[in-house]
Design an enzyme around this catalytic site. Structure first.
Site, mmCIF file in Angstrom:
data_model
loop_
_atom_site.group_PDB
_atom_site.id
_atom_site.type_symbol
_atom_site.label_atom_id
_atom_site.label_comp_id
_atom_site.label_asym_id
_atom_site.label_seq_id
_atom_site.Cartn_x
_atom_site.Cartn_y
_atom_site.Cartn_z
ATOM 1 C CD GLU A 312 -0.006 6.166 33.011
ATOM 2 O OE1 GLU A 312 -0.056 5.535 34.074
ATOM 3 O OE2 GLU A 312 -1.013 6.606 32.423
HETATM 4 C C1 TNX Z 1 -2.141 7.326 36.191
HETATM 5 S S1 TNX Z 1 -1.299 10.039 36.618
HETATM 6 C C2 TNX Z 1 -2.432 8.104 35.080
HETATM 7 C C3 TNX Z 1 -3.814 8.232 34.612
HETATM 8 C C4 TNX Z 1 -4.752 7.380 35.413
HETATM 9 C C5 TNX Z 1 -4.401 7.480 36.872
HETATM 10 C C6 TNX Z 1 -5.341 6.777 37.778
HETATM 11 C C7 TNX Z 1 -0.987 9.914 35.171
HETATM 12 C C8 TNX Z 1 -0.104 10.917 34.646
HETATM 13 N N1 TNX Z 1 -1.505 8.917 34.474
HETATM 14 O O1 TNX Z 1 -3.894 7.900 33.244
HETATM 15 O O2 TNX Z 1 -6.043 7.832 35.197
HETATM 16 O O3 TNX Z 1 -3.115 6.967 37.059
HETATM 17 O O4 TNX Z 1 -5.041 7.012 39.100
#
Ligand code: TNX
Length: 494
Positions: A312
């Site tokens: 992300e």
């Molecule tokens: C996505 S999974 C994220 C996390 C969040 C999560 C909550 C991922 C690689 N990144 O930063 O905590 O969703 O479900």
């Protein structure tokens, strides 16, 4: 004992039938993960007050001591560990036939014999033995017994070598004691990796001596982290530390102004938005920082992997992202570790598939030669709500009831990705909404054992109907260990 008398009256043909191969999934003891092969055999074994635990090899002795410690609490028996065959015998044979984690376990009226090539295999088998005993064996104080186990012959080994859990200690901090308890419970289900999400926008949770402002009050000292690693290793669990980069870095950007492109320190952040922070890809200090962090964390970590996140990074330009990851890969190489990251990462030996909407990233990782750890959020994320009235958790990947978390297979969940591309599975637990051990356990139990089974058991040996019946018998075990768990209406709890 009606059972014994019945056995004595049995004809040869009846005996033959009762010894015929049965399905480990639906007949016999309620084991999770279900073993690769299990045969119910005649008779039973009862642990008596004068029983001993025998182990000949020095290598197996710590596992025998751990088993003794566990059984002494609830039986009140002395259970001395001796260096000769005994009522319960653990054997480390050095034999490679069942792999590093495989074991055989035979229970006959004469005793219990648990054999494996390695101490690790014996430890996995001990988890099976615990589950063969009555649930009260998990009690912290003496219980009446009797401690009887039905005859059984098990040969078992894992499907995948990586069976992980991830704990996010960044969104909320959890103490060393809380992490140990999480490890202990997971290790009962043959989990062998603890991925610690140590840093994120909301907090940096590990002491870095060369950058002392990173870690705040709620964080692990290097000694704390060493203690977690040591405790995990005692349970044959490998710690994979994650330092999330280049996004999810607000905590670092708040601690050190120079890490920001504009040289201005960010404000500390307590919200739950993602994707707004980024390390400054064009500044050399970024790589000095990363090199220092990776060097210190690598030195504390005996396991092969160092995870640099990579997820992300919505505030990092895509070209910059690639540049950053290439440099990060070099740094991790220099410090003798293998780079691991989320599926977005464009280098590294292992990528973790998490977003069900982005199967392309998993396929791309395989195409560049990486192995995958499968954590599809709509099945494996322990922070998803069970139902829309679940008190904790998120629902961006949907509601995940026990059946949803169980009914999938790593080798078919992403088209074009097969068994040979997969290192294993992992159940992540993100903690934006979770602040206590009770909350962690409520989200992890009963879903975590199902993910552990998916990682361990042969696909052909498991089914939802068999699983829900076996899982039901684990409720009393969790109660004996004071585990807070979700009494899903899908499970016929005992
Ligand atoms: C996505 S999974 C994220 C996390 C969040 C999560 C909550 C991922 C690689 N990144 O930063 O905590 O969703 O479900």
């Amino acid at each position: 004992m009606p059972h014994r008398r019945l056995a004595a009256l049995m004809t040869a043909s009846a005996l033959a039938t009762s010894c015929a191969p049965s399905s480990p999934d639906s007949d016999g003891p309620a084991l999770v993960p279900v073993p690769a092969s299990l045969r119910v055999t005649e008779g039973s074994f009862t642990l008596a007050s004068d029983a001993r635990i025998g182990v000949r090899s020095a290598e197996g002795a710590p596992v025998a001591e751990e088993l003794a410690r566990l059984l002494r609490r609830s039986t009140g028996y002395a259970l001395p560990v001796v260096r000769e065959p005994a009522e319960i015998t653990l054997e480390v044979s050095g034999d490679q036939e069942l792999g590093r984690e495989g074991y055989t376990l035979d229970v006959t009226p004469g005793g219990v014999r648990l054999a494996a090539g390695t101490a690790e295999g014996v430890f996995r088998g001990v988890q099976t033995l615990r589950q063969l005993l009555p649930a009260a064996i998990e009690s912290p104080a003496p219980q009446p017994g009797p401690w009887t186990i039905g005859g059984v012959s098990i040969e078992d080994r894992p499907r995948f070598s990586y069976r992980g859990v991830m704990l996010d200690v960044a969104r909320h901090f959890f103490t060393v004691e809380q992490v140990k308890r999480y490890i202990d419970l997971a290790a009962s289900y043959k989990v062998n990796v603890l991925h610690l999400h140590l840093t994120d926008d909301q907090g940096w949770r590990i002491e870095i001596r060369s950058w002392p402002e990173l870690a705040g009050d709620d964080s692990y000292t290097q000694d704390d982290y060493r203690e977690i690693v040591r405790y995990a290793a005692e349970r044959f669990v490998t710690v994979v530390p994650e330092i999330d980069t280049p996004g999810h870095t607000n905590a670092a950007l708040a601690a050190y102004a120079e890490l920001n492109c504009d040289g201005v320190a960010r404000e500390p952040y307590e919200g739950t938005e993602v994707g707004f922070s980024s390390l400054c890809v064009d500044k050399e200090v970024t790589y000095r920082f990363l090199d220092d962090v990776v060097r210190e964390v690598a030195a504390l970590t005996p396991g092969p992997y160092l995870n640099l996140g990579g997820d992300e990074a919505h505030s990092t330009d895509p070209e910059d992202y690639e540049k950053f990851v290439a440099r990060a890969q070099q740094i991790v190489d220099t410090h003798g570790k293998r780079l691991m990251g989320w599926a977005e990462i464009t280098s590294g030996s292992v990528a973790q598939h998490w977003n069900p909407r982005e199967p392309d990233r998993a396929r791309a990782a395989v195409a560049r030669g990486a192995k995958l750890v499968m954590s599809p959020a709509d099945h494996a994320y322990l922070d998803m709500k069970y139902t829309d009235s679940t008190e904790y958790g998120l629902d961006w990947a949907g509601l995940v009831e026990v059946s949803d978390s169980y009914e999938w297979d790593p080798a078919t969940v992403v088209e074009g990705v097969g068994e040979q591309d997969i290192l294993g599975v992992e159940a992540p637990l993100w903690t934006e909404t979770l602040a206590t051990s009770d909350a962690l356990e409520f989200m992890a139990y009963p879903r975590l054992p199902g993910i552990a089974e998916i990682g361990w058991s042969p696909a052909a040996a498991r089914s939802w109907e068999g699983y829900r019946a076996r899982l039901a018998a684990h409720g009393p075990r969790w109660s004996a260990r004071s585990v807070t768990f979700y009494r899903s209406p899908e499970i016929p709890w005992k």
